[in-house]
Scaffold this motif. Structure first.
Motif, short mmCIF file in Angstrom:
data_model
loop_
_atom_site.label_atom_id
_atom_site.label_comp_id
_atom_site.label_asym_id
_atom_site.label_seq_id
_atom_site.Cartn_x
_atom_site.Cartn_y
_atom_site.Cartn_z
N PHE A 450 0.83 -1.20 0.00
CA PHE A 450 0.00 0.00 0.00
C PHE A 450 0.87 1.26 0.00
O PHE A 450 1.92 1.30 0.65
CB PHE A 450 -1.01 0.02 1.16
N PHE A 451 0.44 2.21 -0.82
CA PHE A 451 1.05 3.52 -0.86
C PHE A 451 0.22 4.44 0.03
O PHE A 451 -1.02 4.37 0.03
CB PHE A 451 1.09 4.07 -2.28
N GLY A 452 0.87 5.31 0.77
CA GLY A 452 0.16 6.24 1.63
C GLY A 452 0.73 7.64 1.50
O GLY A 452 1.95 7.82 1.31
N MET A 453 -0.13 8.65 1.59
CA MET A 453 0.33 10.04 1.50
C MET A 453 -0.57 10.93 2.35
O MET A 453 -1.80 10.77 2.37
CB MET A 453 0.33 10.54 0.06
N THR A 454 0.04 11.86 3.06
CA THR A 454 -0.67 12.91 3.77
C THR A 454 0.02 14.23 3.47
O THR A 454 1.26 14.29 3.43
CB THR A 454 -0.73 12.65 5.29
N ASN A 455 -0.77 15.28 3.24
CA ASN A 455 -0.16 16.52 2.76
C ASN A 455 -0.88 17.75 3.31
O ASN A 455 -2.10 17.83 3.30
CB ASN A 455 -0.17 16.57 1.23
N ALA A 456 -0.10 18.70 3.80
CA ALA A 456 -0.58 20.04 4.13
C ALA A 456 -0.26 20.91 2.93
O ALA A 456 0.86 21.38 2.74
CB ALA A 456 0.12 20.58 5.39
N GLY A 457 -1.23 21.09 2.09
CA GLY A 457 -1.06 21.60 0.74
C GLY A 457 -1.69 20.56 -0.16
O GLY A 457 -2.19 19.53 0.30
N ASN A 486 -4.27 16.58 5.56
CA ASN A 486 -5.39 15.65 5.47
C ASN A 486 -5.05 14.34 6.19
O ASN A 486 -3.89 14.08 6.51
CB ASN A 486 -5.74 15.38 4.01
N SER A 487 -6.06 13.52 6.42
CA SER A 487 -5.80 12.16 6.89
C SER A 487 -5.11 11.39 5.77
O SER A 487 -5.35 11.64 4.59
CB SER A 487 -7.11 11.48 7.28
N GLU A 488 -4.26 10.46 6.15
CA GLU A 488 -3.51 9.72 5.13
C GLU A 488 -4.46 8.99 4.19
O GLU A 488 -5.41 8.33 4.62
CB GLU A 488 -2.56 8.72 5.78
N ILE A 489 -4.18 9.11 2.90
CA ILE A 489 -4.91 8.37 1.88
C ILE A 489 -4.06 7.17 1.47
O ILE A 489 -2.86 7.31 1.22
CB ILE A 489 -5.20 9.25 0.65
N ARG A 490 -4.68 6.00 1.43
CA ARG A 490 -3.96 4.78 1.08
C ARG A 490 -4.57 4.11 -0.15
O ARG A 490 -5.79 4.09 -0.30
CB ARG A 490 -3.97 3.78 2.24
N GLU A 491 -3.70 3.57 -0.98
CA GLU A 491 -4.14 2.78 -2.13
C GLU A 491 -3.21 1.58 -2.27
O GLU A 491 -1.99 1.69 -2.07
CB GLU A 491 -4.11 3.62 -3.41
N VAL A 492 -3.80 0.42 -2.60
CA VAL A 492 -3.06 -0.83 -2.69
C VAL A 492 -2.76 -1.17 -4.15
O VAL A 492 -3.61 -1.01 -5.03
CB VAL A 492 -3.85 -1.99 -2.03
N ARG A 493 -1.53 -1.65 -4.38
CA ARG A 493 -1.14 -2.13 -5.70
C ARG A 493 -0.34 -3.42 -5.54
O ARG A 493 0.40 -3.60 -4.56
CB ARG A 493 -0.28 -1.08 -6.45
#
Length: 825
Positions: A450-457, A486-493
């Protein structure tokens, strides 16, 4: 330098200019008068300097505050303060934003790890030592957060509603002793409101109590973006608004003076205190060099290793399974999500870019090289966020928010976390820039990741050109980066081992108006999805070993500024991991890393439990030293470990008590915090305050008192201690006072003195413990004074809050009162 003469030469505008920062980390210089600027730096477990929150020049990483609290050793903490001051200087700074002395109230505070204890006396003793050590080297300490910041939930607006008795007895004493005993040079106000008023504009707190009653003569500074007004803050006693450039001072303050809202003498006095601080840190003797460099010293490494061992708490040691005998080890299973990862610190503003980190796996491999084979299995994950991308990241910076045209500058970083206080080129503006970040990820195993990202911007993450995470469309604020991302967004590959995947992230700076505070940050990562097969691998690994060492707990994603914990359980599938590993191998030893208490439904199934907290960059060496017996676990709990979350005084089921309701959190338990609550309400803890085992045993002889009649001079209590075990070790002798009966509800007992003594096998020694009339007192709100009623008091001496090795009854012949403006303690 004559401060008053300098003030006479200054215009109102120049005086006002000193009362806000120039930028994120420095004060304002006045070149005309040769007044230099100075830099401040975050602490408390290192000195980060003025770089990024997650990068910058490398720095020494010391144990976190709760680990220092567990040492019960003020002398050693003072030694760390001296060492830390050298780190501050290496970052060109003159002020260390530390120590943090808020009280462990709920067990869920995200910054629990950053504070010493649930007890004000232990907290104060360690804070005084820390400050004296730091300030002995010409560096100012800024004690924080003044006051009532015991939770991170809505911390920038929440009102901590605390009765005055609880304030005087529990929450203010560490600050009071820092002023009276350590001469602390700076105090930082907290974000929260106190009984309805922001602490940054709380005249009772900042002027009446701090300055007039305690005699504080240093500066009061705001927490970052923690001031909200012009006249109100200055009139209340807030000297320095941080960070700069000013939002509420400058021309607004000059106009407030001209309109009669602020007396010019108030501005002059505040400016004078800023100049006094500059004088105290030597800034007028030689203008500070604000440049930064790494300062990695062997003596600091050795100190961290000692601090880590002295703060580690052995909670269980069935049949003396620890320390492990090297000669008896052939195969050791090292298991758990914290085994190969070096969890050396908590999250938030306490983070630093450590010189290096040693994981438990690395430490044990080094210690057992040539002695035993080590088999490793992760078992499960415990992250709140995806595992941070590690590896080269090319960051191409552009003007504007389109990642278009030629980059202004190209920088290569070493991981996927960016927190920008400043940008790498003066041509760029935090309000209008973009970055394209590119890195390569090669999986070690086939399977789902899973890839995860959280960003202010706003940001988007692509894998081999495919948009995988959209952190721009419908962006909403969450809990990360102090509540600005934001809360971390996750996507699985599904990924294939050995193949290189290109990760590209495009980041666009946000409009400042969307945030309230202008923070720009991003974090992205990738992690293999761990399921049943990972736990089974750990079980198989454990079954084939002589001993199974299970490294579990939390990390800086959970124990972090900006949010509280959801509960006191181990996150993820760690409890299941412990149960299954212990079933496969009866020699199961759990090494815990948390920033506070944790429930242990698995406790009876393991042979030993060692709590090591977050002990700094030497983590792996510390763990190996302790497990293999090269060092003694010298720690004692600075915080009660309840059996369950609901046993905590603040967790009542009433949201107004915790986490807060309608902008208020009500400290309904008053003075009954921690062990005081457990005693008074008859709630049995899992492990009591002050508890800790060792690798040897001690005998305490009956305590003796210099007199049993309390006079103004107090009483000295001596205790003879003998090491009756086979090896050297240390014990902490604790003295609690049980008050006489009265109409006022008081704690059953309260810690009033302690001493740590180290003895060789067969050696004896004597510790002396002093108590004074104030140690018998409670705060009488109606009288406005500390009050000790005449009568009989009992002194209880033991090795933890439920240990009664010896008692002495003493008599207070007449009432004693201590005025709040008494400058001594």
């Amino acid at each position: 330098m004559n401060i008053e003469a300098m003030l006479d030469l200054m215009s109102l505008e120049e005086q006002v200019s000193l009362l806000a920062g120039e930028d994120f980390w420095t004060t304002v210089a006045i070149d005309r008068l040769n007044i230099p600027k100075i830099k401040v730096t975050d602490g408390p477990n290192g000195a980060r300097g003025g770089g990024s929150l997650v990068g910058g020049v490398k720095a020494t990483c010391y144990p976190v505050a709760i680990a220092l609290g567990a040492t019960w050793n003020p002398d050693l903490v003072a030694e760390m303060g001296v060492s830390l001051a050298g780190q501050v200087k290496s970052k060109g700074a003159s002020v260390l934003l530390a120590p943090t002395v808020n009280i462990h109230r709920s067990g869920l505070n995200g910054r629990n790890f950053e504070c010493y204890s649930e007890d004000p006396m232990l907290t104060a003793s360690l804070a005084v030592a820390y400050i004296k050590g730091v300030q002995s080297q010409g560096v100012a300490a800024a004690i924080k957060h003044f006051a009532g910041n015991e939770s991170e939930i809505e911390r920038q607006t929440m009102s901590s509603d605390i009765d005055e008795r609880a304030l005087r007895e529990i929450y203010l004493p560490p600050f009071e002793q820092a002023v009276k005993k350590a001469g602390v040079m700076a105090v930082m106000s907290s974000y929260n409101r106190l009984n309805g008023t922001y602490t940054s504009e709380h005249s009772w707190l900042l002027t009446q109590v701090l300055r007039e009653q305690w005699g504080f003569d240093g500066i009061v500074m705001s927490d970052w973006f923690g001031s909200h007004s012009t006249a109100e803050t200055v009139n209340a006693g807030l000297d320095l608004e941080m960070p700069g450039p000013s939002r509420d001072r400058g021309a607004k303050l000059v106009e407030a003076v001209r309109q009669g809202q602020v007396d010019p003498g108030t501005v002059r006095a505040a400016a004078g205190r800023i100049l006094t601080l500059l004088q105290r840190v030597g800034a007028f003797d030689a203008a500070p060099d604000l440049s930064e460099h790494a300062h990695d010293l062997p003596q600091d490494r050795a100190l961290i290793r000692r601090l880590g061992a002295e703060g580690a708490v052995l909670l269980k040691n069935e049949d003396d399974v620890l320390p492990l005998a090297k000669s008896g080890l052939r195969r050791v299973a090292v298991i758990g999500p914290n085994s190969a990862q070096a969890r050396v610190m908590g999250g938030g503003s306490a983070q630093i870019n450590a010189h290096y980190t040693i994981s438990p796996l690395d430490g044990l491999r080094a210690a057992l090289q040539g002695t035993a084979d080590i088999a490793h299995a992760v078992g499960c994950s415990n992250g709140r966020l995806a595992q941070l991308f590690e590896g080269a990241v090319e960051a191409r910076y552009y003007k504007g928010v389109g990642c278009q045209g030629e980059p202004v500058i190209v920088v290569t970083e070493q991981n996927g976390e960016f927190f920008w206080f400043d940008l790498p080129s003066s041509e760029l503006s935090l309000k209008d820039f973009s970055v394209r970040m590119t890195g390569a990820f090669t999986p070690k195993e086939n399977g789902q990741h899973f890839f995860g990202m959280t960003n202010a911007g706003l940001a988007k993450l692509y894998v081999d050109g495919e948009l995988v995470i959209d952190g721009a469309t419908d962006w909403t604020k969450g809990e990360n980066f102090f509540g600005t991302a934001n809360s971390e967004i996750r996507e699985v590959r599904d990924l294939r081992a050995g193949r290189s995947y290109t990760i590209t992230v495009e980041y666009l700076s946000p409009p400042p108006a969307d945030y309230g505070i202008n923070l720009t940050a991003i974090r992205f990562g990738v992690e293999k999805v761990l399921g049943d097969e990972a736990i089974q691998e750990a079980v198989d690994t454990a079954r084939a070993a002589d001993v199974a060492l299970v490294f579990v707990g939390r990390n800086g994603q959970w124990d972090t500024e900006g949010q509280d914990l959801p509960d006191m359980r181990l996150p993820g599938r760690q409890e299941e991991l412990i149960e299954r590993v212990s079933a496969a191998n009866p020699n199961c030893i759990v090494v815990l890393q948390t920033g506070g208490p944790v429930e242990m439904p698995w406790l009876d199934k393991v042979r030993a439990v060692l709590q090591v907290w977050y002990p700094g960059q030497e983590l792996g060496h510390v763990v190996a030293d302790l497990l293999l017996g090269d060092q003694e676990p010298g720690g004692r709990l600075p915080q009660t470990f309840p059996r369950r979350l609901t046993d905590n005084a603040a967790i009542t089921g009433d949201p107004s008590v915790y986490p807060g309701k309608d902008g208020h959190v009500r400290y309904a338990e008053s003075v009954f915090v921690g062990y005081r609550h457990h005693d008074a309400r008859g709630v049995e803890p899992l492990f009591p305050f002050g508890f800790g085992l060792g690798y040897t045993s001690f005998r305490l002889d009956a305590a003796e008192a210099s007199t049993t009649i309390m006079a103004d001079s107090g009483i000295e209590v001596s205790v003879r201690v003998a090491n009756t075990g086979a090896r050297a070790g240390a014990d902490v002798i604790q003295l609690y006072v049980e008050p006489t009966a009265s109409d006022i509800e008081r704690p059953v007992k309260e810690l009033r003195a302690f001493a740590k003594i180290a003895l060789q096998s067969g050696e004896s020694g004597t510790v002396s413990l002093s108590i004074t009339p104030r140690d018998l007192s409670y705060y009488d709100v109606e009288l406005g004074a500390f009050r000790s009623l005449p009568g009989r008091y009992r002194l209880v001496i033991g090795s933890h809050a439920q240990d009664r090795r010896s008692t002495i009854d003493i008599e207070l012949p007449q009432e004693w009162r201590g005025a709040v403006d008494d400058r001594t303690i």
